[in-house]
Design an enzyme around this catalytic site. Structure first.
Site, short mmCIF file in Angstrom:
data_model
loop_
_atom_site.label_atom_id
_atom_site.label_comp_id
_atom_site.label_asym_id
_atom_site.label_seq_id
_atom_site.Cartn_x
_atom_site.Cartn_y
_atom_site.Cartn_z
N GLY A 13 -12.83 -9.14 59.10
CA GLY A 13 -12.54 -8.20 58.02
C GLY A 13 -12.84 -8.69 56.62
O GLY A 13 -12.29 -8.16 55.65
N ARG A 67 -16.91 6.27 76.65
CA ARG A 67 -17.15 6.03 75.22
C ARG A 67 -16.95 7.29 74.39
O ARG A 67 -16.49 7.25 73.26
CB ARG A 67 -18.58 5.54 74.99
CG ARG A 67 -18.80 4.13 75.41
CD ARG A 67 -20.25 3.72 75.26
NE ARG A 67 -20.42 2.37 75.72
CZ ARG A 67 -20.34 1.30 74.93
NH1 ARG A 67 -20.16 1.46 73.64
NH2 ARG A 67 -20.47 0.10 75.41
N MET A 92 -17.92 -3.82 66.45
CA MET A 92 -18.76 -4.37 67.51
C MET A 92 -18.97 -3.44 68.70
O MET A 92 -19.36 -3.89 69.78
CB MET A 92 -18.19 -5.72 67.99
CG MET A 92 -18.13 -6.78 66.91
SD MET A 92 -19.74 -7.10 66.15
CE MET A 92 -20.52 -8.04 67.46
N ASN A 109 -23.65 0.79 57.64
CA ASN A 109 -23.38 -0.45 58.35
C ASN A 109 -23.93 -1.61 57.53
O ASN A 109 -24.87 -1.44 56.76
CB ASN A 109 -24.07 -0.44 59.73
CG ASN A 109 -23.78 -1.71 60.52
OD1 ASN A 109 -22.65 -2.18 60.57
ND2 ASN A 109 -24.82 -2.28 61.14
N HIS A 111 -25.49 -5.43 58.08
CA HIS A 111 -26.04 -6.28 59.14
C HIS A 111 -26.50 -7.60 58.51
O HIS A 111 -27.14 -7.61 57.46
CB HIS A 111 -27.24 -5.58 59.79
CG HIS A 111 -27.85 -6.40 60.89
ND1 HIS A 111 -27.28 -6.52 62.13
CD2 HIS A 111 -28.97 -7.17 60.91
CE1 HIS A 111 -28.01 -7.33 62.88
NE2 HIS A 111 -29.04 -7.73 62.16
N VAL A 146 -29.60 1.05 67.25
CA VAL A 146 -28.81 -0.01 66.62
C VAL A 146 -29.62 -0.73 65.55
O VAL A 146 -30.77 -1.12 65.79
CB VAL A 146 -28.33 -1.02 67.69
CG1 VAL A 146 -27.60 -2.19 67.04
CG2 VAL A 146 -27.41 -0.32 68.68
N GLU A 176 -23.16 -10.52 51.32
CA GLU A 176 -22.69 -9.27 51.94
C GLU A 176 -21.58 -8.65 51.10
O GLU A 176 -21.52 -7.43 50.89
CB GLU A 176 -22.16 -9.54 53.36
CG GLU A 176 -23.22 -9.97 54.35
CD GLU A 176 -22.68 -10.09 55.77
OE1 GLU A 176 -21.80 -9.31 56.15
OE2 GLU A 176 -23.16 -10.97 56.50
C1 GRF Z 1 -20.72 -9.60 59.05
O1 GRF Z 1 -21.58 -10.69 59.08
C2 GRF Z 1 -21.48 -8.31 59.15
O2 GRF Z 1 -22.72 -8.37 58.52
C3 GRF Z 1 -21.65 -8.13 60.63
O3 GRF Z 1 -20.45 -8.59 61.17
C4 GRF Z 1 -19.85 -9.53 60.31
C5 GRF Z 1 -18.49 -9.03 60.00
O4 GRF Z 1 -17.75 -9.96 59.25
N1 GRF Z 1 -21.96 -6.76 60.95
P1 GRF Z 1 -16.40 -9.52 58.60
O5 GRF Z 1 -15.52 -9.01 59.74
O6 GRF Z 1 -16.66 -8.47 57.59
O7 GRF Z 1 -15.82 -10.77 57.99
#
Ligand code: GRF
Length: 212
Positions: A13, A67, A92, A109, A111, A146, A176
């Site tokens: 998170g 799902r 995930m 999203n 990534h 994806v 990020e």
């Molecule tokens: C991050 O590296 C994001 O890019 C990927 O999953 C990870 C999540 O990290 N999709 P966090 O839970 O936000 O710390």
């Protein structure tokens, strides 16, 4: 009026934390109103709760292979919460066309690679193995495939000679946390425009954040 954002997580998170922190700024055009996890032990749930944001697990396990039913429960909770924008942040579960379609253009999203390089898992190890000098992260709209939706923003970092998976991941993660709030702001403010199959920022702000 701030736009109502939900964040979907499965784990740590830290991107959720970055979005919550950014949204505290009075001029940020969105607020995190709901956090959902597909697992009750996601550490990010505590981050949301300590910020007084409703945080709930909609555990996928009782749904087994169904799902669609799990996603219907998520979708219902999002609608009940008056959510306008959904941010996947380390969520995930692979989504079905149902949830993707229901939130098309309103689901983002993040990534941890410079897409279209290294979609999928273990991006940092694969970047090191490939010997690239440049790595980073991408915020994109979610589509059925994806890690393939239109790119909204990217951040680039160098790959250094002594990097391990952990040091490279940490360098990318710091970016990020800068990139995701920025992309949310742009989407909400309407400063992104589709042009010839790509998305461009129309107010002259750089879609590439460089930490080089
Ligand atoms: C991050 O590296 C994001 O890019 C990927 O999953 C990870 C999540 O990290 N999709 P966090 O839970 O936000 O710390």
């Amino acid at each position: 009026m701030k736009r109502r954002v939900a964040v979907l997580i499965s784990g740590r998170g830290s991107n959720l934390g970055a979005l919550i922190a950014a949204a505290r700024a009075p001029d940020f055009p969105a607020s995190v109103e709901l956090v959902l996890s597909n697992t009750p032990d996601a550490r990010g749930l505590a981050i949301a709760r300590s910020a007084d944001i409703p945080a709930e697990a909609i555990d996928h396990r009782p749904f087994g292979k169904d799902r669609a039913a799990h996603e219907a429960a998520i979708d219902a909770r999002l609608r009940e919460g008056g959510i306008e924008l959904v941010c996947l942040a380390g969520y995930m579960r692979r989504l079905t066309p149902f949830l993707v379609g229901a939130w098309a253009g309103r689901m983002l999203n993040i990534h941890p690679s410079l897409l279209p390089a290294f979609p999928g898992l273990d991006t940092h190890a694969r970047a090191l193995a490939a010997g690239v000098c440049l790595h980073g992260c991408t915020v994109h709209l979610v589509t059925e495939e994806v890690d393939e939706g239109p790119i909204l923003a990217q951040a680039a970092v160098p790959v250094l000679p002594d990097d391990t998976e952990a040091t490279l991941a940490a360098r990318v993660l710091a970016q990020e946390h800068v990139l995701y709030p920025r992309a949310v702001r742009w989407l909400v403010e309407g400063s992104l425009e589709r042009r010839d199959g790509r998305v461009v920022q129309t107010r002259g702000e750089a879609q590439l954040v460089s930490a080089l």
